[in-house]
Design an enzyme around this catalytic site. Structure first.
Site, PDB file in Angstrom:
ATOM      1  N   CYS A 158     -23.881  79.895  31.215  1.00 62.37           N
ATOM      2  CA  CYS A 158     -23.870  78.829  32.235  1.00 62.37           C
ATOM      3  C   CYS A 158     -23.071  77.678  31.659  1.00 62.37           C
ATOM      4  CB  CYS A 158     -25.290  78.394  32.591  1.00 62.37           C
ATOM      5  SG  CYS A 158     -26.418  79.759  32.944  1.00 62.37           S
ATOM      6  N   ALA A 159     -21.752  77.797  31.659  1.00 55.66           N
ATOM      7  CA  ALA A 159     -20.902  76.992  30.785  1.00 55.66           C
ATOM      8  C   ALA A 159     -20.651  75.562  31.256  1.00 55.66           C
ATOM      9  CB  ALA A 159     -19.563  77.698  30.578  1.00 55.66           C
ATOM     10  N   PRO A 207     -20.671  71.719  32.276  1.00 56.04           N
ATOM     11  CA  PRO A 207     -19.271  71.279  32.360  1.00 56.04           C
ATOM     12  C   PRO A 207     -18.429  71.557  31.128  1.00 56.04           C
ATOM     13  CG  PRO A 207     -20.653  69.411  31.861  1.00 56.04           C
ATOM     14  CD  PRO A 207     -21.583  70.578  32.011  1.00 56.04           C
ATOM     15  N   GLU A 209     -19.179  80.503  34.602  1.00 59.13           N
ATOM     16  CA  GLU A 209     -19.720  79.419  35.431  1.00 59.13           C
ATOM     17  C   GLU A 209     -19.672  79.862  36.886  1.00 59.13           C
ATOM     18  OE1 GLU A 209     -21.404  76.561  37.159  1.00 59.13           O
ATOM     19  OE2 GLU A 209     -21.345  76.507  34.966  1.00 59.13           O
ATOM     20  N   ASP A 212     -21.200  84.997  38.699  1.00 59.05           N
ATOM     21  CA  ASP A 212     -22.651  84.824  38.749  1.00 59.05           C
ATOM     22  C   ASP A 212     -23.244  85.284  37.424  1.00 59.05           C
ATOM     23  OD1 ASP A 212     -25.344  84.784  39.239  1.00 59.05           O
ATOM     24  OD2 ASP A 212     -25.256  85.930  41.100  1.00 59.05           O
ATOM     25  N   CYS A 252     -32.512  71.389  29.383  1.00 64.47           N
ATOM     26  CA  CYS A 252     -32.591  69.946  29.187  1.00 64.47           C
ATOM     27  C   CYS A 252     -33.828  69.433  29.923  1.00 64.47           C
ATOM     28  CB  CYS A 252     -31.334  69.248  29.695  1.00 64.47           C
ATOM     29  SG  CYS A 252     -31.268  67.503  29.220  1.00 64.47           S
TER      30      CYS A 252
END
Length: 538
Positions: free
Chosen positions: A332-333, A335, A357, A386, A457
Site C-alpha cells: 500500500c505504497a 504517498p 497502490e 488492488d 498509523c
C-alpha cells in the site's frame, strides 16, 4: 496689501476651510471627545452609532490581518472540501505571501483551532444564546479562531477581539461582526482553566467526558486510546499524557533519502539531528519545502515513527529473513515516503522493489517520491493495482513485504487534527475487512522464510492486535517474530539502550513516550513447508 500679508490671509482662509471640513469649528468641537476623536452622529441618520466606544472594535477596522485571513480560509477548506490541514496550510501561506513570524502565528492559530475545536465549542455553547448547530458554519469558524486567541494564545484581548470582529465583518457581514463582538466579550471574561472548571463534566462522575472536553477529543477516541494503552501493557493513567501530546504541535521531521544526502549537508541548511531515526533530521520551524534538497528529492518531510516502521523491515529484518532476499514489496505504497526508504535500502541487498497502490493519483505521488532514487540506480517499479489480489497473482515471490494498511489515522492526530472530528467508530469497523484482506494478501505474497511487516498509523486495538490475531488464527503457516530488535536497528545508537518498546513481540510507538506518531509495527514470518529439509540461507 503686501504680497506677504496676502499670502498669510490666503493660508488662513485655506486652514479655516480645512477646519470646517474636519468639524473643527464650534459645531465640530461638539463632535469630538476630550482626546480629539470624532463622535458619531445620532442613530437613524445613516452614520455610525452615537458615541465612540473602545468596546466596538468593528467600527475601527474593516479587514483583519493576512495571518488570520489564512487561518480562516484554511478552516473553511477543511470544513467545506474535506481538505487535509497539512496540505492546505502551506499552499495558503504561499498564495497570501505570509512568512516568518506571521507564518508561525498563522500555523499556531490554524492547527490550534482545529485541535481545540471540541473544547472551544463547549465554551462557546455557554456564551451563545442558541445551539451551535444553528450558528452559520462560517461564523462558527470565526468564533473558534477568536476564542482560541483569547484562551490559548498570548494575544492581547483587545487585539484578538477587534481583529476577529473585522474578520467576521469582511467574511460574513456587519450583523455577524456585532454578534462575534458580543460573544467574544463573554469568552474573554474568564481564563481557560475557569471555563474548563465550568463546562467540563466532573472527572469522578464522568471521566471520559471530562477528558474529552479538557483535551478536546471525541469521547469514543478517548475510550479507544485508553483501551490501546491497556492493550500495550501500559497504565490507563497515561491517557492524560497521551491526549496532551496529541494536542502539542509536533516538530517538523525530515528524512534523508538513502545514499542521496547526509546529516552534515542538512545541518548546513539549518537542520539538526533527529530524535530517534538514523535517517531523520529536525527542521527548526516553518515549511522546509523551499529547501533545494527537498526540491531535488533527496530529503522529504516524514515523521520519525513512519521512518522506524520502514527501517524495521529494510534494516531490522536482515537477521529474520530466511529466504532468497531479492524481491521486496510495498503493498500500500502511497504517498511513497516508506517506499523511498525501502527502495533506497534495497540496493544494498541487490533487491528490486515493487510498489503497489490502488489509486492512480497516489501512484503518481509514489513515482515523484522515488524519482531521484531511480535516477541514482534503485530498481523501483510502481503499479496501480488492488493490493488484496497481489498474493493470488504473485504467490510466494517476495522476501520482504510492507503492509502499511489504510486505517483511521488516530495515531497521527498531532499532524492531522481534523481527523479526530471526521472519523467515527463506524469507520474503524468498515476498515477492518480491508485490513484483514491486505494482511492475508501480504502473507500469501511472501516467500517461505519471508518477513511481512503489518503497519498502521493507529493504536486502536481493532486495527492492530485484533486484526493480526484474527488473520493468524485462520492459518498455520505464519509465526510472529519480535519486532523490538528490528525497530532498534533504525534507532540512533545513543537512544537504543533506554528506548521503551514494550513487552513485544509487536511494537507500539506513542507520542507521549517516543515523540512520534502512534505507529504500530508487527513482524510476521512465513514458515517453511514441512517437507523441506531446512530453510535456505539469506
Amino acid at each position: 496689501m503686501s504680497q506677504e500679508r496676502r499670502g498669510g490671509a490666503d493660508r488662513r482662509r485655506r486652514d479655516d476651510a480645512r477646519g470646517a471640513g474636519r468639524g473643527q469649528g464650534r459645531e465640530g468641537d461638539r463632535q469630538r471627545d476630550a482626546r480629539g476623536r470624532e463622535r458619531s452622529g445620532a442613530r437613524g441618520q445613516g452614520g455610525p452609532r452615537r458615541g465612540y466606544s473602545v468596546a466596538r472594535p468593528s467600527e475601527r477596522s474593516r479587514r483583519s490581518t493576512p495571518s488570520r485571513q489564512v487561518a480562516y480560509e484554511g478552516l473553511r477548506l477543511v470544513r467545506e472540501e474535506d481538505s487535509y490541514a497539512n496540505l492546505v496550510l502551506p499552499r495558503l501561506l504561499r498564495s497570501h505571501r505570509v512568512s516568518g513570524r506571521d507564518a508561525a502565528f498563522t500555523t499556531e492559530l490554524f492547527y490550534g483551532s482545529l485541535r481545540a475545536q471540541g473544547r472551544l465549542d463547549s465554551i462557546l455553547t455557554a456564551c451563545v444564546d442558541r445551539p451551535l448547530k444553528e450558528v452559520e458554519p462560517a461564523l462558527l469558524d470565526v468564533l473558534r479562531l477568536g476564542a482560541y486567541q483569547l484562551l490559548d494564545m498570548t494575544v492581547a484581548p483587545h487585539a484578538a477581539t477587534s481583529e476577529t470582529v473585522a474578520l467576521a465583518r469582511a467574511e460574513v457581514g456587519a450583523g455577524a461582526a456585532s454578534f462575534v463582538n458580543a460573544v467574544l466579550r463573554k469568552v474573554g471574561q474568564k481564563e481557560l482553566e475557569e471555563w474548563l472548571a465550568e463546562v467540563a463534566p466532573d472527572r469522578e462522575q464522568d471521566p471520559t467526558g471530562h477528558l474529552a472536553v479538557v483535551h478536546s477529543h471525541p469521547r469514543w477516541v478517548v475510550r479507544a486510546l485508553s483501551d490501546a494503552l491497556a492493550g500495550d501493557g501500559r497504565p490507563r493513567e497515561e491517557i492524560d499524557a497521551l491526549l496532551a501530546a496529541q494536542n502539542a504541535a509536533p516538530a517538523v521531521s525530515l528524512v534523508m533519502r538513502p545514499g542521496l544526502t547526509d546529516l552534515d549537508e542538512l545541518i548546513d541548511h539549518g537542520a539538526s539531528q533527529g530524535r530517534l531515526s538514523i535517517f531523520a533530521a529536525s527542521w527548526p520551524s516553518g515549511d522546509p519545502g523551499g529547501m533545494d534538497l527537498v526540491a531535488q528529492g533527496r530529503v522529504a518531510v516524514q515523521d520519525e515513527g513512519s521512518q522506524l516502521a520502514a527501517l524495521a523491515l529494510a534494516l531490522g529484518a536482515d537477521d529474520l529473513v530466511l529466504a532468497e532476499d531479492d524481491h521486496w514489496l510495498d503493498l500500500c505504497a502511497g504517498p511513497g515516503g516508506k517506499t523511498a526508504l525501502l527502495g533506497g535500502l534495497a540496493v544494498g541487498h541487490d533487491a528490486d522493489l515493487l510498489a503497489v497502490e490502488l489509486q492512480q493519483h497516489r501512484t503518481e505521488l509514489v513515482d515523484r517520491a522515488v524519482q531521484t532514487l531511480r535516477e541514482a540506480g534503485c530498481e523501483i517499479t510502481t503499479r496501480t493495482a488492488d493490493g488484496t489480489t497481489i498474493g493470488t497473482e504473485q504467490p510466494g515471490r517476495f522476501s520482504r513485504v510492507l503492509a502499511d494498511v489504510p486505517c483511521s489515522g488516530l495515531g497521527a492526530l498531532r499532524r492531522r487534527p481534523e481527523a479526530r472530528w471526521r472519523r467515527t467508530p463506524a469507520d474503524v469497523g468498515q476498515l477492518g475487512g480491508l485490513q484483514r484482506a491486505l494482511l492475508a494478501s501480504a502473507l500469501d505474497a511472501a516467500a517461505p522464510g519471508g518477513v511481512v511487516a503489518y503497519v498502521t498509523c493507529s493504536p486502536h486495538l481493532a486495527e492492530t492486535r485484533l486484526i493480526v490475531a484474527d488473520v493468524l488464527k485462520r492459518r498455520d503457516d505464519v509465526e510472529e517474530v519480535d519486532a523490538r530488535a528490528a525497530v532498534r536497528s533504525g534507532v540512533l545508537p545513543a537512544e537504543q539502550k533506554d528506548l521503551d518498546l514494550g513487552d513485544g513481540p509487536a511494537v507500539q510507538l506513542w507520542p507521549h513516550i517516543h515523540g512520534t506518531d502512534a505507529m504500530y509495527i508487527h513482524l510476521l514470518r512465513m514458515r517453511h513447508a514441512p517437507s523441506e529439509e531446512g530453510p535456505p540461507t539469506a
